[in-house]
Structures are given as C-alpha cells and as structure tokens.
Design a protein around this motif. Structure first.
Motif, short mmCIF file in Angstrom:
data_model
loop_
_atom_site.label_atom_id
_atom_site.label_comp_id
_atom_site.label_asym_id
_atom_site.label_seq_id
_atom_site.Cartn_x
_atom_site.Cartn_y
_atom_site.Cartn_z
N VAL A 1 26.39 8.13 -14.34
CA VAL A 1 24.98 8.03 -13.94
C VAL A 1 24.43 6.64 -14.23
CG1 VAL A 1 22.67 8.96 -14.34
CG2 VAL A 1 24.62 10.49 -14.24
N PHE A 2 24.79 6.09 -15.39
CA PHE A 2 24.32 4.75 -15.75
C PHE A 2 24.83 3.71 -14.77
CE2 PHE A 2 24.81 0.82 -18.27
CZ PHE A 2 23.47 0.61 -18.61
N LEU A 3 26.12 3.79 -14.41
CA LEU A 3 26.66 2.85 -13.43
C LEU A 3 26.02 3.02 -12.06
CD1 LEU A 3 30.50 2.91 -14.25
CD2 LEU A 3 28.80 1.19 -14.90
N ALA A 4 25.74 4.28 -11.68
CA ALA A 4 25.09 4.52 -10.40
C ALA A 4 23.68 3.92 -10.38
CB ALA A 4 25.02 6.02 -10.11
N ILE A 5 22.95 4.04 -11.49
CA ILE A 5 21.61 3.47 -11.56
C ILE A 5 21.66 1.96 -11.45
CG2 ILE A 5 19.61 3.15 -13.08
CD1 ILE A 5 20.13 5.97 -14.13
N LEU A 6 22.59 1.34 -12.17
CA LEU A 6 22.71 -0.11 -12.09
C LEU A 6 23.08 -0.56 -10.67
CD1 LEU A 6 24.59 -0.97 -15.42
CD2 LEU A 6 22.14 -1.17 -14.92
N PHE A 7 24.01 0.14 -10.04
CA PHE A 7 24.45 -0.25 -8.71
C PHE A 7 23.33 -0.13 -7.69
CE2 PHE A 7 26.13 1.08 -4.56
CZ PHE A 7 26.88 -0.04 -4.24
N TRP A 8 22.64 1.03 -7.65
CA TRP A 8 21.61 1.23 -6.64
C TRP A 8 20.35 0.43 -6.95
CZ3 TRP A 8 22.96 2.71 -2.15
CH2 TRP A 8 24.04 3.59 -1.98
N THR A 9 20.10 0.12 -8.22
CA THR A 9 19.00 -0.79 -8.53
C THR A 9 19.30 -2.18 -8.02
OG1 THR A 9 18.51 0.52 -10.51
CG2 THR A 9 17.55 -1.68 -10.39
N TRP A 10 20.54 -2.61 -8.17
CA TRP A 10 20.95 -3.91 -7.64
C TRP A 10 20.88 -3.95 -6.12
CZ3 TRP A 10 26.15 -4.83 -5.44
CH2 TRP A 10 26.31 -6.16 -5.06
N MET A 11 21.19 -2.83 -5.46
CA MET A 11 21.21 -2.80 -4.00
C MET A 11 19.81 -2.65 -3.42
SD MET A 11 24.34 -3.09 -2.80
CE MET A 11 24.31 -2.30 -1.20
N TRP A 12 19.02 -1.70 -3.95
CA TRP A 12 17.75 -1.34 -3.31
C TRP A 12 16.55 -1.41 -4.24
CZ3 TRP A 12 19.59 3.56 -0.19
CH2 TRP A 12 20.36 3.12 0.90
N GLY A 13 16.69 -1.96 -5.42
CA GLY A 13 15.54 -2.13 -6.29
C GLY A 13 15.09 -0.83 -6.94
N ALA A 14 13.77 -0.69 -7.11
CA ALA A 14 13.21 0.47 -7.81
C ALA A 14 13.49 1.77 -7.07
CB ALA A 14 11.71 0.28 -8.01
N VAL A 15 13.41 1.74 -5.73
CA VAL A 15 13.71 2.95 -4.96
C VAL A 15 15.17 3.35 -5.11
CG1 VAL A 15 13.64 3.98 -2.67
CG2 VAL A 15 11.89 2.34 -3.33
N GLY A 16 16.05 2.36 -5.19
CA GLY A 16 17.46 2.67 -5.42
C GLY A 16 17.70 3.30 -6.77
N ALA A 17 16.94 2.87 -7.79
CA ALA A 17 17.07 3.48 -9.11
C ALA A 17 16.66 4.95 -9.07
CB ALA A 17 16.23 2.72 -10.12
N MET A 18 15.63 5.28 -8.29
CA MET A 18 15.20 6.66 -8.18
C MET A 18 16.16 7.49 -7.33
SD MET A 18 11.07 6.38 -7.87
CE MET A 18 10.96 8.14 -8.15
N LEU A 19 16.84 6.86 -6.38
CA LEU A 19 17.80 7.58 -5.54
C LEU A 19 19.16 7.73 -6.19
CD1 LEU A 19 17.07 6.09 -2.00
CD2 LEU A 19 16.65 8.44 -2.75
N ALA A 20 19.41 7.03 -7.30
CA ALA A 20 20.74 7.07 -7.92
C ALA A 20 21.09 8.46 -8.40
CB ALA A 20 20.79 6.08 -9.09
N LEU A 21 20.15 9.16 -9.02
CA LEU A 21 20.44 10.50 -9.54
C LEU A 21 20.68 11.52 -8.42
CD1 LEU A 21 20.83 12.30 -11.96
CD2 LEU A 21 18.35 12.67 -12.03
N PRO A 22 19.81 11.62 -7.39
CA PRO A 22 20.12 12.58 -6.32
C PRO A 22 21.41 12.27 -5.57
CG PRO A 22 18.19 11.27 -5.76
CD PRO A 22 18.47 11.05 -7.20
N LEU A 23 21.71 11.00 -5.36
CA LEU A 23 22.98 10.66 -4.71
C LEU A 23 24.17 11.05 -5.58
CD1 LEU A 23 22.13 7.17 -3.14
CD2 LEU A 23 22.24 9.39 -1.99
N SER A 24 24.03 10.88 -6.90
CA SER A 24 25.10 11.30 -7.82
C SER A 24 25.27 12.81 -7.78
CB SER A 24 24.79 10.83 -9.23
OG SER A 24 24.67 9.42 -9.30
#
Length: 388
Positions: free
Chosen positions: A343-366
């Motif tokens: 989950v931590f790696l997914a948050i870092l990856f999607w935050t890097w890709m899409w910013g704050a919205v990516g951080a919020m989407l990291a958990l549902p995508l996981s």
C-alpha cells in the motif's frame, strides 16, 4: 516421415468428414493410431534471448507509464469516475431491483455525488476565505513562534534578521503566497474541465453499467472463463462498496471528533480541520502523518507553552490510532487486509504519477488488484459448486 504425416492427415479428414467409413478407411485410421507421434522440436533460448524479451517488455512498460502520465488530464477523472461508479454499484443494483430505469438510476446517483460535493464546497468557502484573509497575520505569527526553536539549531544560521530581508523576508513570503494563489487560479480551468469529465463519465458509466458488464463477460469464450469474470466483477464491486461505505462512516466520526478537538483547543476554522481529518484518512500513512504535523504546528502557534501546543495533535493521533487499530479491524474483519508495504509503495507511485488525486486512488486501485488476484490465482480456496 512424410508418408506418416500424410496417413495422419487422411485419417483426420475421414474422421471429421465421414460418418460411415469403408474398411479401407477403418484400416487407415488404425494404422494412423499405431504410428509414433511426430517429434517435437523445442527451441532453446539462451540468456541473450531472455534478456531481449525482458527488455522489450520493459520498454513497453515505460511507454505505457509515460502515456498514463501524459494523459493525466483525461485519465484522472475517468479513473475516478469508474472507481466511484463501482463503489456505487450495490446502490445502483438495489435501485434497479426497485424498478428504477437505468438512466434515471444513473442520474439520481450522479446527482447525489454532485450534491455532496457542492455541500462540502459550500461549507468550506467560509473557513477558506477567512484563512486567506488572515494569511499575512498568520505568517508573522508563525515566524515569531517558530523563531526561538530555529535559533537553537546553530547550523541553520537563522536569526530574526533573516526574515527582515532577503528571500525569507515577510514581504517575500507574502509575495510567494500571492504566486501560489495565482498558480491555484490558473489551475482552476483544468480542474473545472476535469470535473465536467468526471461527472459525464460517472453518468455514462452508471447508465451503461449492465451492458458494459455483459460486454466484458462475453469477450471470454468458454463458460468457465465467463463465470470467473462474473465472480471477479461482483467481488470487486462488493469489496469497494463495503469498504468505502464503512470507512466513510468511521472517518466521518473521526472528522467530528477532530472538529471538537479543534474547537476545544481554540484552533481557527475547526470545521476545516474536521474536513481535512476526514479526507486525509483515506490516504493511509501519509494522510495521518501530514494531518498530525499540521495540527502540531497550529497548536504550537496558538499556545505559548510547547507541551500544551502539542496536546491537540496528540489527542487527534490517539483517536486515529484507536480507530485504525481497534474499530476498523473489528468492523472490516481480516478479509480486506493488504500488505502495508505494498500500500505504501502504491501511494508513492500514484502520488508521483497523479498528485493528490493519485494518492487517494492508490487504495481503491490496490483493493481492485488484490480482489482480482484472490479470485483468479488462489486455487486452494474452496469454490462453490456451480450448476452445469
């Protein structure tokens, strides 16, 4: 070898095309069955071939990530709309069972989402306006409160004169604040475009949800594959719906508690603090960390005593810790547990890709990926007996 292959082909043609065969055809089929199978030639791959294959896969993966990053303006709202639509899948199904048409069903649910967003935005206009008006006084008060702690760190070489002239002066900070506000203003148009794309995609996704499910299921050829697709789609919608419905209720309670803490502690805009506590809770690890640091800084600025200033942050962190480690697992159970490191790696990856919205989407995508893996790759789990 050529004669043997010819006999096999002729026997296959006879077996497929004729029902009543002659004695010659029967003897030909028996001869073909007695012949040894043709040799299988395997191509051996060396290390260079394997490296080339992985290099090609890596190049396509990099190109795919680059496309996802470059198309973020379109992909962010569409992905968010699909995730929200899948979360609302159970509600859409229940409305469908009640006889509500699909288009009306989609319109009602998308309108409900828009109404919730509008109410939240309306409730935050006042606190945000007040915070913007008090920005100069807030900057001066922050500098005066933090200065004694910065002076103790000798290697920083920060003194009161540092904030009187140069790039760290109050005038420069206020000017940078104006630049930030200008940046936010210029980003308003893309945000509005993304908002329109989100609501249009959500409406269309909910309206065509049943047909889209059928299309995905019918793309598979065998009955087993279609049943697996049905099982995966249903499991993903159930996991997302159950998780976010329960998490929203728990985090609303956390937001209310944070509002009470901010009001009792004398922090400005307690409603804003409660909203940020609710919103940040959907971003594991990073959300609670940033929220606790923000409350700690606000408490230090508000109170003269350092320990007293840290008490609101300590209270919020304790409440959040109790909810995440006691209430949340007790309600959710163990079936939705995800590896924290993943989950931590997914948050870092999607935050890097899409910013704050990516951080919020990291958990549902996981959660979606975890559910697909559990439904398809774990064979030792007991499966229900399906009708033939």
């Amino acid at each position: 070898m050529g004669i043997a292959n010819g006999i096999r082909k002729q026997a296959r043609k006879i077996a497929i095309g004729e029902r009543h065969t002659s004695a010659w055809a029967q003897s030909l089929r028996e001869t073909a069955e007695e012949l040894p199978p043709p040799p299988v030639h395997r191509l051996e791959k060396d290390g260079l071939d394997i490296s080339m294959a992985w290099a090609i896969i890596g190049i396509f993966a990099i190109l795919g990530l680059a496309a996802v990053y470059m198309m973020s303006l379109i992909l962010i709202p569409i992905t968010l709309a699909v995730v929200v639509g899948m979360i609302l899948g159970l509600a859409a199904e229940n409305l469908g069972k009640m006889g509500v048409p699909r288009l009306a069903n989609a319109f009602l649910l998308s309108s409900a989402v828009a109404l919730v967003i509008a109410l939240l935005a309306n409730s935050l206009v006042g606190p945000l306006t007040m915070l913007a008006n008090e920005a100069p006084a807030f900057v001066e008060r922050t500098i005066s409160r933090i200065m004694p702690y910065l002076e103790r760190i000798e290697w920083l070489h920060i003194t009161p004169a540092t904030f009187e002239s140069g790039p760290m002066s109050i005038g420069a900070l206020l000017e940078n604040t104006g630049n930030v506000l200008h940046l936010v203003t210029t980003s308003l148009t893309p945000a509005l475009v993304q908002g329109l794309i989100f609501f249009a995609a959500l409406l269309l996704f909910l309206a065509s949800r049943v047909n889209l499910r059928k299309t995905i299921i019918m793309t598979f050829r065998t009955r087993t594959q279609r049943l697996a697709a049905i099982r995966v789609i249903n499991a993903v919608e159930q996991v997302l719906g159950f998780y976010f419905a329960t998490a929203s209720l728990i985090y609303v309670g956390l937001g209310v508690v944070m509002t009470v803490i901010a009001y009792a502690s004398g922090l400005s805009a307690p409603v804003l603090w409660g909203f940020f506590a609710f919103l940040s809770s959907f971003i594991p690890y990073l959300g609670i960390t940033l929220m606790t640091l923000s409350v700690a800084i606000a408490g230090i600025i508000t109170y003269d005593a350092f320990i007293v200033g840290l008490m609101p942050a300590a209270a919020f962190f304790t409440v959040h810790l109790v909810m995440e480690n006691l209430i949340f697992p007790a309600v959710m159970g163990r079936r939705l547990e995800i590896n924290p490191f993943i989950v931590f790696l997914a948050i870092l990856f999607w935050t890097w890709m899409w910013g704050a919205v990516g951080a919020m989407l990291a958990l549902p995508l996981s959660l979606i990926v975890m559910t697909i893996i559990e439904e398809l790759l774990i064979e030792e789990r007991p499966q229900p007996q399906l009708p033939k």
